[in-house]
Design a protein around this motif. Structure first.
Motif, PDB file in Angstrom:
ATOM      1  N   PHE A  41      -6.974   9.163  -1.114  1.00 34.63           N
ATOM      2  CA  PHE A  41      -6.024   8.641  -1.800  1.00 34.63           C
ATOM      3  C   PHE A  41      -6.667   9.799  -2.984  1.00 34.63           C
ATOM      4  CE2 PHE A  41      -4.580   7.074  -6.434  1.00 34.63           C
ATOM      5  CZ  PHE A  41      -3.279   7.542  -6.204  1.00 34.63           C
ATOM      6  N   ASN A 195      -4.701   1.947  -8.473  1.00 33.34           N
ATOM      7  CA  ASN A 195      -3.396   1.166  -9.519  1.00 33.34           C
ATOM      8  C   ASN A 195      -3.536  -0.653  -9.965  1.00 33.34           C
ATOM      9  OD1 ASN A 195      -1.218   2.875  -8.035  1.00 33.34           O
ATOM     10  ND2 ASN A 195      -2.009   2.005  -6.014  1.00 33.34           N
ATOM     11  N   VAL A 233      -1.707   7.062 -12.013  1.00 35.53           N
ATOM     12  CA  VAL A 233      -2.014   8.389 -10.167  1.00 35.53           C
ATOM     13  C   VAL A 233      -0.674   7.614  -8.908  1.00 35.53           C
ATOM     14  CG1 VAL A 233      -4.257   7.931 -10.797  1.00 35.53           C
ATOM     15  CG2 VAL A 233      -3.035   6.372  -9.088  1.00 35.53           C
ATOM     16  N   ASP A 234      -0.206   8.756  -8.880  1.00 28.94           N
ATOM     17  CA  ASP A 234       0.664   8.351  -7.418  1.00 28.94           C
ATOM     18  C   ASP A 234       1.252   9.644  -6.804  1.00 28.94           C
ATOM     19  OD1 ASP A 234       2.812   7.667  -6.553  1.00 28.94           O
ATOM     20  OD2 ASP A 234       4.483   7.596  -7.880  1.00 28.94           O
ATOM     21  N   ARG A 235       0.470   9.390  -5.635  1.00 26.71           N
ATOM     22  CA  ARG A 235       0.759  10.312  -4.410  1.00 26.71           C
ATOM     23  C   ARG A 235       0.842   9.291  -2.510  1.00 26.71           C
ATOM     24  NH1 ARG A 235      -0.795  16.524  -3.196  1.00 26.71           N
ATOM     25  NH2 ARG A 235       1.015  16.962  -2.800  1.00 26.71           N
ATOM     26  N   ILE A 236       2.116   9.429  -2.287  1.00 25.15           N
ATOM     27  CA  ILE A 236       1.719   8.048  -0.786  1.00 25.15           C
ATOM     28  C   ILE A 236       1.030   9.477  -0.189  1.00 25.15           C
ATOM     29  CG2 ILE A 236       2.934   7.393   1.465  1.00 25.15           C
ATOM     30  CD1 ILE A 236       5.150   7.011  -1.001  1.00 25.15           C
ATOM     31  N   LYS A 299       5.872   1.887 -11.839  1.00 27.25           N
ATOM     32  CA  LYS A 299       4.786   2.364 -10.812  1.00 27.25           C
ATOM     33  C   LYS A 299       5.244   1.390 -10.106  1.00 27.25           C
ATOM     34  CE  LYS A 299       1.881   4.818  -8.471  1.00 27.25           C
ATOM     35  NZ  LYS A 299       0.206   4.125  -7.594  1.00 27.25           N
ATOM     36  N   LEU A 303       7.244   1.396  -7.565  1.00 25.01           N
ATOM     37  CA  LEU A 303       6.965   1.393  -5.872  1.00 25.01           C
ATOM     38  C   LEU A 303       5.866   0.974  -5.247  1.00 25.01           C
ATOM     39  CD1 LEU A 303       5.590   4.783  -5.218  1.00 25.01           C
ATOM     40  CD2 LEU A 303       4.634   3.456  -4.738  1.00 25.01           C
ATOM     41  N   HIS A 307       6.383  -1.329  -1.813  1.00 23.71           N
ATOM     42  CA  HIS A 307       5.824  -1.028  -0.499  1.00 23.71           C
ATOM     43  C   HIS A 307       5.836  -2.528  -0.361  1.00 23.71           C
ATOM     44  CE1 HIS A 307       4.400   3.627  -0.266  1.00 23.71           C
ATOM     45  NE2 HIS A 307       4.982   2.955  -0.142  1.00 23.71           N
ATOM     46  N   ARG A 377      -1.671  -0.592   6.397  1.00 20.43           N
ATOM     47  CA  ARG A 377      -2.346  -0.488   4.990  1.00 20.43           C
ATOM     48  C   ARG A 377      -1.650  -0.507   3.862  1.00 20.43           C
ATOM     49  NH1 ARG A 377      -1.989   3.274   0.790  1.00 20.43           N
ATOM     50  NH2 ARG A 377       0.124   4.198   0.819  1.00 20.43           N
ATOM     51  N   ILE A 378      -0.461  -0.751   4.353  1.00 19.81           N
ATOM     52  CA  ILE A 378       0.403  -1.492   3.033  1.00 19.81           C
ATOM     53  C   ILE A 378       0.104  -2.705   3.176  1.00 19.81           C
ATOM     54  CG2 ILE A 378       2.434  -2.513   1.990  1.00 19.81           C
ATOM     55  CD1 ILE A 378       2.315   1.026   2.174  1.00 19.81           C
ATOM     56  N   LYS A 385      -3.650  -6.776  -4.376  1.00 16.56           N
ATOM     57  CA  LYS A 385      -2.006  -6.338  -4.530  1.00 16.56           C
ATOM     58  C   LYS A 385      -1.185  -7.363  -5.275  1.00 16.56           C
ATOM     59  CE  LYS A 385      -2.776  -2.810  -1.324  1.00 16.56           C
ATOM     60  NZ  LYS A 385      -2.351  -1.538  -0.241  1.00 16.56           N
ATOM     61  N   PHE A 389       1.244  -6.106  -8.472  1.00 17.32           N
ATOM     62  CA  PHE A 389       2.520  -6.435  -7.872  1.00 17.32           C
ATOM     63  C   PHE A 389       3.705  -6.519  -8.317  1.00 17.32           C
ATOM     64  CE2 PHE A 389       0.090  -3.351  -4.790  1.00 17.32           C
ATOM     65  CZ  PHE A 389      -0.602  -1.986  -5.710  1.00 17.32           C
TER      66      PHE A 389
HETATM   67  C1  CS2 Z   1       0.326   1.506  -1.666  1.00 18.64           C
HETATM   68  C2  CS2 Z   1       0.079   2.379  -2.265  1.00 18.64           C
HETATM   69  O1  CS2 Z   1      -1.604   0.410  -1.383  1.00 18.64           O
HETATM   70  C3  CS2 Z   1      -0.019   0.311  -1.260  1.00 18.64           C
HETATM   71  O2  CS2 Z   1       0.655  -0.692  -1.122  1.00 18.64           O
HETATM   72  O3  CS2 Z   1       1.496   0.511  -2.094  1.00 18.64           O
HETATM   73  O4  CS2 Z   1      -1.522   3.207  -2.383  1.00 18.64           O
HETATM   74  C4  CS2 Z   1       1.186   3.573  -2.765  1.00 18.64           C
HETATM   75  O5  CS2 Z   1       1.120   3.995  -0.920  1.00 18.64           O
HETATM   76  C5  CS2 Z   1       0.476   4.697  -3.591  1.00 18.64           C
HETATM   77  O6  CS2 Z   1       0.007   3.678  -4.992  1.00 18.64           O
HETATM   78  C6  CS2 Z   1       1.168   6.252  -4.217  1.00 18.64           C
HETATM   79  O7  CS2 Z   1       0.953   6.420  -4.868  1.00 18.64           O
END
Ligand code: CS2
Length: 496
Positions: A41, A195, A233-236, A299, A303, A307, A377-378, A385, A389
């Motif tokens: 990341f 995050n 911060v954001d990028r998959i 986010k 996002l 996920h 990974r998610i 998380k 989230f």
């Molecule tokens: C994902 C993040 O870890 C997770 O659960 O949601 O790593 C996600 O890919 C990034 O925050 C994207 O910016």
């Protein structure tokens, strides 16, 4: 077949013309940023922006020195050193186009567990203006009951007693700041890239929590002098696979032992408060704003929560990747409805952002068939998380009378996942979580007490005491345990 060219400074000029590479003189770049936690990341995000900046001819004072604090970081340290800290970023577009770019902004790497004093000295060096962190949601050492710094952690107790031999990041930061104060230097900025909601504010609370245990005067100085900007911060960035390494070998004759793969989308919204100056990241696409909170909330709850919704339901169903889930009509519709019925209605409006468009973009990004972001990974570290989230959306809807059914089905599926460590067919799932054992224990007891999973206080707090939540959860848990094919329940919730 040609012998692949090893990635390093000397070989840069020999690389295929199709690979973009640094044109700035890396030997003139000095360390202005120390980054703790160099993984995929950081390398697809902050190091990428900083490389663009160096390429644009900006000051060469903003090179990055990576720091690993734990034994598992050794592999990264070794590979980066072999490659003169160069690596390839493989940007995969949804239409199959691939851009490859060698990034040069990381110029050094140190292992804190081998030589803590050198890391402290590097942070305390007058050239260092920023210490940035990607230490994961679980790395902030939060006491789950109180939300304060967890002083009972044995590593914290060790660090309080051994200021110059710390193990955790808080000890390194505090000791380096002590040196700077004693030498009359300005404080560096501490910049979280994780995050977490209000990531700067939380980092501040945790750093001060540690510093107070060690030295109250120093803690006061830190409170006054160090800035902790919040940021989104954001990028998959999926996990790098052997096929990514093989791709560089076969397409470009390039031997990079640890490239990074990412999507084209990239966003960084940062509060503009830095104790000792900062790079002009706005010149290469970052946004500086007065208040980042609405952006990060959006986010995290769309996002990242999206996920987790797909990650947990998809894992139990037997899918492997996020794009696989999004290309299943039912999963995609469930995600859309989660956004429309539960997540979006309890979000604050974000100036300049059209929420409908943002949601649609997310679904498009998740569907990128070339990213193949693994559900393992998610789901990794879900216990740190989900409280960030997903739970805030549930709590808000409990207060406002909004729907909680979709999110609660996810929690019930997570209980099943934590209990069985397997999908609905009994195929085992790779579960990586600091609380893996306690989650497993609590989930296993579901057959005697339907609410037993909710007793993991550090995750659910007092949520089990809410009658509506407890009733909905109890219904969902019965459904999932009776029929682990979650798609049946997803469909019936959507139809109901
Ligand atoms: C994902 C993040 O870890 C997770 O659960 O949601 O790593 C996600 O890919 C990034 O925050 C994207 O910016």
């Amino acid at each position: 077949m040609n012998i692949p060219i090893s990635l390093n400074n000397k070989n840069l000029a020999q690389l295929s013309d199709d690979i973009v590479r640094p044109h700035y003189d890396r030997s003139c770049v000095t360390t202005g940023i120390v980054h703790v936690g160099i993984g995929g990341f950081h390398r697809s995000h902050e190091a990428f922006y900083t490389d663009l900046l160096l390429e644009s001819g900006a000051s060469s004072q903003w090179g990055i020195c990576g720091v690993g604090l734990r034994e598992p970081d050794r592999k990264m340290a070794k590979i980066l050193k072999q490659q003169d800290y160069l690596y390839t970023l493989i940007v995969k577009h949804p239409d199959g186009r691939i851009e490859t770019k060698v990034i040069g902004s990381i110029i050094d790497f140190m292992m804190g567990c081998d030589d803590p004093q050198s890391v402290i000295d590097r942070m305390a060096h007058p050239d260092t203006k920023i210490v940035s962190l990607t230490i994961t949601e679980g790395g902030y050492n939060i006491d789950a009951e109180t939300g304060d710094f967890d002083a009972s952690n044995p590593d914290v107790q060790h660090d309080v007693q051994n200021a110059t031999q710390p193990r955790l990041v808080f000890g390194f930061l505090t000791e380096a700041l002590r040196k700077r104060r004693d030498q009359g230097l300005e404080a560096f900025t501490i910049q979280s890239c994780d995050n977490i909601q209000h990531n700067g504010d939380l980092t501040r609370k945790m750093v001060l929590g540690f510093a107070k245990l060690q030295d109250k005067d120093l803690a006061n100085w830190i409170e006054r002098e160090v800035s902790f900007p919040n940021a989104m911060v954001d990028r998959i960035t999926p996990v790098t696979t052997q096929s990514d390494i093989d791709f560089l070998r076969s397409e470009f004759d390039l031997d990079d032992q640890w490239p990074v793969v990412c999507e084209p989308f990239c966003q960084w919204v940062i509060e503009d408060k830095f104790s000792a100056g900062r790079p002009e990241w706005q010149d290469v696409g970052a946004q500086f704003v007065g208040d980042v909170k609405p952006y990060e909330e959006m986010k995290l709850r769309l996002l990242n929560a999206g996920h987790s919704v797909l990650g947990i339901l998809g894992s139990v169903f037997g899918y492997q990747t996020i794009d696989e889930c999004v290309h299943d009509d039912l999963f995609r519709e469930f995600l859309k409805q989660f956004y429309d019925r539960e997540a979006a209605p309890v979000l604050d409006a974000v100036e300049g952002i059209d929420l409908d468009q943002y949601k649609a973009t997310l679904i498009e990004r998740f569907g990128n068939p070339n990213i193949r972001d693994n559900l393992a990974r998610i789901c990794l570290g879900s216990s740190s998380k989900l409280p960030v989230f997903l739970m805030p959306t549930i709590r808000k809807n409990l207060s406002s009378g909004g729907s909680i059914q979709l999110a609660t089905l996810v929690i019930a599926a997570w209980c099943y996942y934590s209990d069985r460590h397997a999908d609905r067919h009994g195929n085992s799932l790779e579960v990586t979580d600091e609380l893996k054992d306690s989650l497993h224990e609590a989930a296993k007891a579901t057959d005697q007490d339907r609410l037993s999973f909710l007793k993991v206080k550090s995750v659910f707090g007092d949520l089990a005491n809410n009658e509506r939540f407890a009733d909905t959860y109890s219904e969902m848990i019965q459904r999932v345990y009776r029929e682990p094919d979650v798609t049946k329940h997803m469909r019936s919730i959507l139809e109901g």
